[in-house]
Write a protein that holds these residues in place. Structure first.
Motif, PDB file in Angstrom:
ATOM      1  N   PHE A 146      20.053  -3.473  24.084  1.00 34.09           N
ATOM      2  CA  PHE A 146      21.273  -2.872  23.539  1.00 34.09           C
ATOM      3  C   PHE A 146      22.382  -2.931  24.578  1.00 34.09           C
ATOM      4  O   PHE A 146      22.134  -2.957  25.788  1.00 34.09           O
ATOM      5  N   TYR A 147      23.631  -2.978  24.088  1.00 36.50           N
ATOM      6  CA  TYR A 147      24.813  -3.028  24.952  1.00 36.50           C
ATOM      7  C   TYR A 147      25.826  -2.027  24.408  1.00 36.50           C
ATOM      8  O   TYR A 147      26.138  -2.037  23.213  1.00 36.50           O
ATOM      9  N   ALA A 148      26.360  -1.159  25.271  1.00 40.75           N
ATOM     10  CA  ALA A 148      27.293  -0.105  24.860  1.00 40.75           C
ATOM     11  C   ALA A 148      28.684  -0.376  25.414  1.00 40.75           C
ATOM     12  O   ALA A 148      28.856  -1.126  26.383  1.00 40.75           O
ATOM     13  N   GLY A 149      29.707   0.262  24.796  1.00 44.12           N
ATOM     14  CA  GLY A 149      31.086   0.133  25.246  1.00 44.12           C
ATOM     15  C   GLY A 149      31.610  -1.286  25.174  1.00 44.12           C
ATOM     16  O   GLY A 149      32.431  -1.702  25.994  1.00 44.12           O
ATOM     17  N   VAL A 150      31.163  -2.026  24.162  1.00 42.49           N
ATOM     18  CA  VAL A 150      31.486  -3.456  24.059  1.00 42.49           C
ATOM     19  C   VAL A 150      32.705  -3.662  23.165  1.00 42.49           C
ATOM     20  O   VAL A 150      32.797  -3.098  22.071  1.00 42.49           O
ATOM     21  N   LEU A 151      33.648  -4.499  23.596  1.00 40.92           N
ATOM     22  CA  LEU A 151      34.827  -4.851  22.810  1.00 40.92           C
ATOM     23  C   LEU A 151      34.502  -6.022  21.880  1.00 40.92           C
ATOM     24  O   LEU A 151      33.520  -6.747  22.107  1.00 40.92           O
TER      25      LEU A 151
END
Length: 691
Positions: free
Chosen positions: A561-566
Motif C-alpha cells: 500500500f502507498y499513502a499520501g499519493v497524488l
C-alpha cells in the motif's frame, strides 16, 4: 394495464395481458419499465402470446403486481429511454428472411420447370463468381474465391443441382452469420448506452437539479468538469476541454467554446459549459454507439487479430490442396469437396463472436466492457491496483460528525459544504450531500462559479469571500488557511480512524467534517479470490494519511500500500509496473484516479464515481459489490479457454472433412452442409454463457 395472473410461485409470476397482441415497441417499453424496478431481478415479455414473466426479490410480489397494473401500454413517457433499436425486432426480421428463403427454395423445386430452375441457378451463380473475381483483382485470396471456383466448376460441369445446393447453404449460412453478429452488437450497444438520471437546468433564479426526462429542446443545462454531457447541443456559453474518445476515438480532449456543437456521451475534462439542448434523450445516441462498436479498434483483441490473420493465410493452402487433389485423383467431385471446406469462415466469425458474447455477458452482470482487448488484459493480468476511498472502502461513506470552528454555526457550515459538493459526484461528496438531507438542511445555490481542484478539493466564492473545501494538504499547505488559537486542539486531535474534509472561508478554518469510510465487507474475500484466479500482486494506493491507509490495507489483505499519493504518482506507479513487464489492472472511482485508469493495461471505474473516470476507463462496474471483479476475471479467463477450444475444433473438424472428401466418403454438397453446420454450431456455442 389490464392483465391476469396465470401462474405464480414464491419468486416468479406470469401475467397474461388482456388486449389484442402488443407491438414489438410496446413489448420493449414494458420490459424496460420492469427492469428499472429495483425489486425485479429479471423480466421477459412475449409479444406473440401477450405473456409477461417476472422474477422478483423475496417478498416483493405485491410491488410487482402494483407496477404491472399501473403501467400504460399506450404511454410514450418511456420511449426516449427504451431502446428504439430492438434486438427482438432484429430477430423477427431474421426469422422472416430465413423462413422466406426456405419457402422460396422449396417452391422453386416443386413448381418451376427444369429449364427455368437451371436459368435461375446460372443467373444467381454470377453474383458469387463476380465476388470471387473482384477479390482476385484486389490481390486477395479470400473465402469468396473458394466459393466462386466451387460454384463455377459445378455450373461448367452442368451439375446445376450441386451448384444450387451450395448457393442455398451459403445463403442460409450468411444470413445466420449476419443475424448473430447484429444481435450481439445490438445487445452490447444497449448495455453501453448512457445512464444519466438528473441534470442541472439553468433557470433565471439558480441552477436546478431536474430529471433528464423533463429536459426539452432549447433548454439550457449546466455541465461541470468531470461530468458526462447528457444531450447533443450547442455551447451557449463557457469554455471547456471535452473528451470525445467514446464517439470519435480521439485520444486528446477537444476545446469547445460558444457556438460549438457538443455530443451526448462525451465528458468535460476541464472547464464548464452551458449547453442549449439540440436533441432530447435517446435521439441518435444508440446509433452512434453501434457505429463506435463496429468501427473502433478497441473491439479488436490480439487474439481476434491472430484469428483473422490466420484465416487469411489458410485460403491459399485450401487452393493448393484443391489443385493437389485434382492432380492426384482427376476426380472433380473429390476436388469440389475440398473447395467446400475452408478454415477462415469459422475462424473469422466464431472468435470475434465469442468476444462480443463475453462482453454482452459481462453487461448482464452490470459491467460495461468497451473492447475485447480489455477482457484479454484481465485474463492475462498479474497485478491489480486499487484506489481506497469509494473503491476498496464502502461505496457509501457517511459523515460521522461536523465540528464547527471560529464560532460558526454547525448547520450553516453543513449547508455551505453540501452546496459545493453536490456539483462533483464522488462518494465523499455524496456523503456530505446525504448528511445535509438527513438533517433536513436545504442548500439552495448561494455561490458563484465552482472550481474543482483535482485530488485537493473545491473552491468558490460566497458574498465575495473565497470558500474552499478539501484535503489537509489543499486547505492548509496550498491555501495557507489560518486556524483560530482556540481551534488548534481540534486539528491536533484528529481521529485517524476517519477521513477528514476541511472547510475554510476567507482564509480561516470554519469546519472539520469527519467521514466514516468503512472497508467493504467483501473486500478481503474478493482480493483473496482474485489471487486464486491468477492475480499475483495486489496494491492499494490512496491520498489518505498513512495511519488510515495502513489500517485499511491490513484489513483488505493487499500485498502493498502507498499513502499520501497524488494522481500523477498513481499513474507513474502503474507505468513503472507495466515497463517491468506486468499486465496491470487499475480500479478507481474519482477524477483523481483518471490518469492511473488511463495508464493501466485495463482501467476499471466504479459506476457511482466521477463521469470522467467512467469515460476514460475501459470497463465500468456498478458500486454494489466488488464481487463483479471476480465475475469479470472468470469471464475473461474462460473466454481465452473458449477461444483456444474453438481453434482446436475448427482445425480438427475441417481437416477431417477434407480427408473424407478426398477419399470419396463425402460429396461436395455434404461437405458444404457439414462445414456450414459446424460453423453455425461453433458460432452458437460461442454465444453461450461462460459462467
Amino acid at each position: 394495464m389490464k392483465c391476469r395472473i396465470i401462474h405464480e410461485s414464491s419468486l416468479r409470476i406470469r401475467f397474461k395481458i388482456e388486449k389484442p397482441l402488443i407491438t414489438i415497441q410496446q413489448a420493449d417499453i414494458l420490459l424496460y419499465y420492469l427492469e428499472e424496478k429495483s425489486y425485479v431481478k429479471q423480466a421477459v415479455v412475449y409479444e406473440r402470446t401477450n405473456d409477461v414473466v417476472v422474477f422478483f426479490k423475496n417478498g416483493q410480489k405485491d410491488a410487482v403486481i402494483s407496477a404491472i397494473s399501473k403501467f400504460d401500454l399506450n404511454s410514450d413517457s418511456l420511449t426516449d429511454n427504451a431502446s428504439q433499436n430492438s434486438g427482438r425486432l432484429i430477430t423477427r426480421q431474421f426469422q422472416e428472411k430465413f423462413v422466406g428463403n426456405i419457402t422460396l427454395a422449396v417452391a422453386r423445386q416443386l413448381f418451376l420447370p427444369l429449364p427455368l430452375r437451371i436459368l435461375y441457378t446460372v443467373l444467381k451463380s454470377t453474383g458469387y463468381i463476380i465476388k470471387g473475381i473482384k477479390s482476385l483483382i484486389n490481390g486477395k485470396l479470400e473465402v469468396e474465391v473458394l466459393d466462386a471456383i466451387s460454384i463455377g466448376v459445378s455450373v461448367i460441369r452442368r451439375d446445376f443441382s450441386t451448384a444450387g445446393s451450395i448457393m442455398f447453404l451459403l445463403g442460409l449460412g450468411s444470413l445466420l452469420e449476419e443475424w448473430t453478429h447484429k444481435k450481439s452488437i445490438n445487445d452490447l450497444a444497449r448495455t453501453m448506452s448512457l445512464n444519466i438520471d438528473k441534470v442541472w437546468l439553468k433557470t433565471d433564479g439558480a441552477d436546478v437539479l431536474v430529471p433528464v426526462s423533463s429536459i426539452k429542446s432549447k433548454d439550457l443545462i449546466v455541465v461541470n468538469m468531470g461530468n458526462v454531457i447528457p444531450f447533443d447541443g450547442i455551447v451557449y456559453s463557457g469554455e471547456a476541454m471535452v473528451n470525445q474518445a467514446s464517439l470519435t476515438g480521439e485520444s486528446v480532449p477537444v476545446a469547445k467554446r460558444e457556438g460549438a456543437y457538443i455530443y451526448a456521451g462525451t465528458v468535460i475534462e476541464e472547464g464548464e459549459l452551458i449547453i442549449s439542448v439540440d436533441a432530447e434523450a435517446g435521439s441518435g445516441r444508440y446509433d452512434r454507439i453501434v457505429k463506435m462498436i463496429e468501427e473502433s479498434e478497441k473491439l479488436k483483441s490480439d487474439t481476434e487479430d491472430r484469428a483473422s490473420n490466420l484465416a487469411d493465410k489458410l485460403v491459399p493452402y485450401s487452393l493448393l490442396g484443391t489443385a493437389f487433389t485434382y492432380l492426384l485423383t482427376r476426380n472433380i467431385q473429390k476436388t469440389l469437396s475440398v473447395l467446400m471446406v475452408d478454415f477462415s469462415c469459422a475462424l473469422k466469425f466464431s472468435i470475434p463472436l465469442a468476444v462480443l458474447s463475453a462482453m454482452k455477458e459481462a453487461g448482464r452482470y452490470k459491467a460495461t466492457v468497451k473492447g475485447g482487448k480489455y477482457l484479454e488484459a484481465i485474463a492475462y493480468a498479474d497485478t491489480i491496483v486499487f484506489d481506497k476511498t469509494g473503491t476498496l472502502t464502502h461505496a457509501c461513506p457517511t459523515v460521522e460528525k461536523v465540528i464547527a470552528c471560529a464560532g460558526q454555526n454547525e448547520r450553516q457550515m453543513i449547508k455551505i459544504a453540501a452546496c459545493l459538493e453536490e456539483h462533483f459526484p464522488h462518494s465523499v461528496a455524496n456523503a456530505v450531500v446525504a448528511y445535509a438531507k438527513k438533517l433536513n438542511i436545504s442548500h439552495r445555490e448561494m455561490h458563484s462559479h465552482v472550481e474543482y481542484v483535482v485530488a485537493h478539493g473545491i473552491a468558490s466564492t460566497i458574498k465575495e469571500e473565497k470558500v474552499i473545501i478539501g484535503s489537509y494538504h489543499f486547505v492548509f499547505e496550498d491555501e495557507h488557511t489560518e486556524i483560530a488559537p482556540e481551534d488548534s486542539e481540534i486539528i491536533e486531535n484528529l481521529n485517524p480512524q476517519y477521513s477528514h474534509l476541511f472547510l475554510a472561508i476567507a482564509g480561516k478554518l470554519v469546519a472539520v467534517i469527519y467521514i466514516s469510510d468503512p472497508l467493504r465487507d467483501e473486500a478481503a474475500e474478493v482480493i483473496a479470490e482474485l489471487k486464486r484466479l491468477g492475480i499475483k500482486k495486489t496494491v492499494m494506493i490512496t491520498g489518505d494519511n498513512i495511519k488510515t491507509a495502513e489500517a485499511a490495507a491490513k484489513k483488505a489483505g493487499v500485498d502493498e500500500f502507498y499513502a499520501g499519493v497524488l494522481p500523477e504518482d498513481k499513474a507513474a506507479f502503474i507505468e513503472k509496473e507495466r515497463n517491468s513487464g506486468k499486465t496491470v489492472i487499475m480500479v478507481g472511482d474519482g477524477i483523481n484516479d483518471s490518469p492511473a485508469l488511463s495508464a493501466a493495461s485495463c482501467g476499471i471505474a466504479i459506476g457511482n464515481g466521477a463521469a470522467i473516470a467512467k469515460e476514460i476507463s475501459d470497463i465500468t462496474i456498478t458500486a454494489e459489490s466488488l464481487n463483479e471483479l471476480i465475475t469479470l476475471k472468470k469471464i475473461a479467463n474462460r473466454l481465452i479457454d473458449r477461444i483456444n477450444s474453438n481453434y482446436r475444433f475448427i482445425m480438427s473438424f475441417n481437416t477431417a472433412l477434407i480427408l473424407f472428401g478426398t477419399s470419396g466418403i463425402l460429396s461436395p454438397t455434404s461437405s458444404a452442409l457439414l462445414h456450414n453446420i459446424s460453423t453455425l454450431g461453433i458460432s452458437v456455442k460461442s454465444m453461450t454463457d461462460l459462467i
